[in-house]
Design a protein around this motif. Sequence first.
Motif, PDB file in Angstrom:
ATOM      1  N   ASP A  96       0.917  -1.226  -0.037  1.00 24.71           N
ATOM      2  CA  ASP A  96       0.146   0.169   0.036  1.00 24.71           C
ATOM      3  C   ASP A  96       0.846   1.264  -0.034  1.00 24.71           C
ATOM      4  N   GLY A  97       1.999   1.183  -0.242  1.00 27.42           N
ATOM      5  CA  GLY A  97       3.019   2.377  -0.110  1.00 27.42           C
ATOM      6  C   GLY A  97       3.399   2.953   1.135  1.00 27.42           C
ATOM      7  N   HIS A  98       3.067   2.210   2.367  1.00 26.20           N
ATOM      8  CA  HIS A  98       3.133   2.517   3.725  1.00 26.20           C
ATOM      9  C   HIS A  98       4.255   1.479   4.138  1.00 26.20           C
ATOM     10  N   GLY A  99       5.220   1.949   5.164  1.00 32.08           N
ATOM     11  CA  GLY A  99       6.009   1.183   5.937  1.00 32.08           C
ATOM     12  C   GLY A  99       5.285   0.775   7.090  1.00 32.08           C
ATOM     13  N   VAL A 100       5.944  -0.038   7.901  1.00 34.01           N
ATOM     14  CA  VAL A 100       5.275  -0.395   9.271  1.00 34.01           C
ATOM     15  C   VAL A 100       6.496  -0.353  10.118  1.00 34.01           C
ATOM     16  N   ARG A 101       6.083  -0.159  11.641  1.00 35.96           N
ATOM     17  CA  ARG A 101       6.862   0.082  12.610  1.00 35.96           C
ATOM     18  C   ARG A 101       6.555  -0.824  13.857  1.00 35.96           C
ATOM     19  N   GLY A 102       7.728  -1.695  14.283  1.00 41.95           N
ATOM     20  CA  GLY A 102       7.309  -2.423  15.549  1.00 41.95           C
ATOM     21  C   GLY A 102       7.833  -1.959  16.499  1.00 41.95           C
ATOM     22  N   SER A 103       7.153  -1.822  17.653  1.00 44.39           N
ATOM     23  CA  SER A 103       7.997  -1.393  18.997  1.00 44.39           C
ATOM     24  C   SER A 103       7.589  -2.173  20.047  1.00 44.39           C
ATOM     25  N   LEU A 104       8.661  -2.300  20.907  1.00 39.08           N
ATOM     26  CA  LEU A 104       8.499  -2.771  22.255  1.00 39.08           C
ATOM     27  C   LEU A 104       8.604  -2.166  23.313  1.00 39.08           C
ATOM     28  N   TYR A 105       7.503  -2.111  24.394  1.00 40.10           N
ATOM     29  CA  TYR A 105       7.745  -1.240  25.643  1.00 40.10           C
ATOM     30  C   TYR A 105       7.667  -2.202  26.914  1.00 40.10           C
ATOM     31  N   LEU A 106       8.248  -1.525  27.757  1.00 37.14           N
ATOM     32  CA  LEU A 106       8.027  -2.189  29.206  1.00 37.14           C
ATOM     33  C   LEU A 106       7.053  -1.299  29.986  1.00 37.14           C
ATOM     34  N   VAL A 107       6.396  -2.158  30.394  1.00 35.68           N
ATOM     35  CA  VAL A 107       5.125  -1.362  31.280  1.00 35.68           C
ATOM     36  C   VAL A 107       5.591  -1.360  32.741  1.00 35.68           C
ATOM     37  N   GLU A 108       5.782  -0.232  33.219  1.00 31.97           N
ATOM     38  CA  GLU A 108       5.892  -0.065  34.548  1.00 31.97           C
ATOM     39  C   GLU A 108       5.037   0.915  35.423  1.00 31.97           C
ATOM     40  N   ASP A 109       4.198   0.452  36.245  1.00 33.66           N
ATOM     41  CA  ASP A 109       3.149   1.274  36.960  1.00 33.66           C
ATOM     42  C   ASP A 109       2.208   2.043  36.059  1.00 33.66           C
ATOM     43  N   GLY A 110       1.971   1.029  35.015  1.00 33.33           N
ATOM     44  CA  GLY A 110       0.819   1.712  33.983  1.00 33.33           C
ATOM     45  C   GLY A 110       1.610   2.462  32.770  1.00 33.33           C
ATOM     46  N   GLU A 111       2.931   2.828  33.039  1.00 34.50           N
ATOM     47  CA  GLU A 111       3.520   3.555  31.916  1.00 34.50           C
ATOM     48  C   GLU A 111       4.408   2.885  30.993  1.00 34.50           C
ATOM     49  N   TRP A 112       3.971   3.265  29.777  1.00 37.44           N
ATOM     50  CA  TRP A 112       4.995   2.391  28.706  1.00 37.44           C
ATOM     51  C   TRP A 112       6.043   2.869  28.521  1.00 37.44           C
ATOM     52  N   ILE A 113       7.162   2.104  28.550  1.00 34.62           N
ATOM     53  CA  ILE A 113       8.571   2.823  28.456  1.00 34.62           C
ATOM     54  C   ILE A 113       9.207   2.032  27.178  1.00 34.62           C
ATOM     55  N   LEU A 114       9.566   2.804  26.148  1.00 33.72           N
ATOM     56  CA  LEU A 114       9.927   2.362  24.835  1.00 33.72           C
ATOM     57  C   LEU A 114      11.508   1.659  25.116  1.00 33.72           C
ATOM     58  N   LEU A 115      11.464   0.409  24.854  1.00 35.77           N
ATOM     59  CA  LEU A 115      12.612  -0.345  24.729  1.00 35.77           C
ATOM     60  C   LEU A 115      13.284  -0.425  23.383  1.00 35.77           C
ATOM     61  N   GLU A 116      12.609  -0.451  22.202  1.00 34.54           N
ATOM     62  CA  GLU A 116      13.035  -0.761  20.841  1.00 34.54           C
ATOM     63  C   GLU A 116      11.888  -0.457  19.976  1.00 34.54           C
ATOM     64  N   SER A 117      12.390   0.212  18.926  1.00 34.17           N
ATOM     65  CA  SER A 117      11.301   0.411  17.773  1.00 34.17           C
ATOM     66  C   SER A 117      12.205   0.306  16.466  1.00 34.17           C
ATOM     67  N   LEU A 118      11.700  -0.397  15.379  1.00 32.97           N
ATOM     68  CA  LEU A 118      12.022  -0.897  14.293  1.00 32.97           C
ATOM     69  C   LEU A 118      11.329  -0.376  13.112  1.00 32.97           C
ATOM     70  N   TYR A 119      11.612   0.285  12.142  1.00 32.07           N
ATOM     71  CA  TYR A 119      10.859   0.581  10.983  1.00 32.07           C
ATOM     72  C   TYR A 119      11.153  -0.354   9.767  1.00 32.07           C
ATOM     73  N   ASN A 120      10.283  -0.831   9.285  1.00 29.94           N
ATOM     74  CA  ASN A 120      10.339  -1.721   8.157  1.00 29.94           C
ATOM     75  C   ASN A 120       9.749  -0.948   6.914  1.00 29.94           C
ATOM     76  N   GLY A 121      10.637  -0.708   6.111  1.00 27.95           N
ATOM     77  CA  GLY A 121      10.234   0.172   4.710  1.00 27.95           C
ATOM     78  C   GLY A 121      10.683  -0.517   3.420  1.00 27.95           C
ATOM     79  N   LEU A 122      10.993  -2.154   3.856  1.00 25.46           N
ATOM     80  CA  LEU A 122      11.493  -2.824   2.693  1.00 25.46           C
ATOM     81  C   LEU A 122      10.307  -3.118   1.714  1.00 25.46           C
ATOM     82  N   GLY A 123       9.188  -3.107   1.838  1.00 24.05           N
ATOM     83  CA  GLY A 123       8.093  -3.437   0.795  1.00 24.05           C
ATOM     84  C   GLY A 123       7.419  -4.640   1.406  1.00 24.05           C
ATOM     85  N   ALA A 124       6.232  -4.831   0.686  1.00 27.45           N
ATOM     86  CA  ALA A 124       5.254  -5.948   0.916  1.00 27.45           C
ATOM     87  C   ALA A 124       5.973  -7.328   0.986  1.00 27.45           C
TER      88      ALA A 124
END
Length: 133
Positions: free
Chosen positions: A64-92
């Motif tokens: 569809d011409g869009h890329g995708v991003r996958g992220s991993l968060y640690l949840v502490e006391d209801g707060e999401w802390i970003l640990l890793e984020s990876l963009y995939n723009g390689l195509g379908a």
Amino acid sequence: MNKTWIARAGLALGAGLALAASIAAPAQAADLEVQLTDAGGNLIAEMIHHDQGDVFSVHDWHPDGHGVRGSLYLVEDGEWILLESLYNGLGAGEFTTFEWNVLTGEEYVMEVCSVDGANDPEPNDCSFQEVTE
């Protein structure tokens, strides 16, 4: 001592050891996935936690011409802390991976989003999945 009794004792001992080993062995969690679909139910993107090796893969399934991003968060006391984020723009049909040691007793969340580029601060749409060991 007769041979039949020795054979039965050996089988019983073997079964007991096998049971003890299965109880003592740590359980492996199953692989988990989060999928992003469009209004028609078509799969757009997916993020998978492969428990063996704690590898996360970020898949783009829709041309569809869009890329995708996958992220991993640690949840502490209801707060999401970003640990890793990876963009995939390689195509379908393509995917990218990263590793993160998911610790027992911690709460994590995987997020997969459709985005308009690596630095897009406003994703088009996202899906979430809790990850625990």
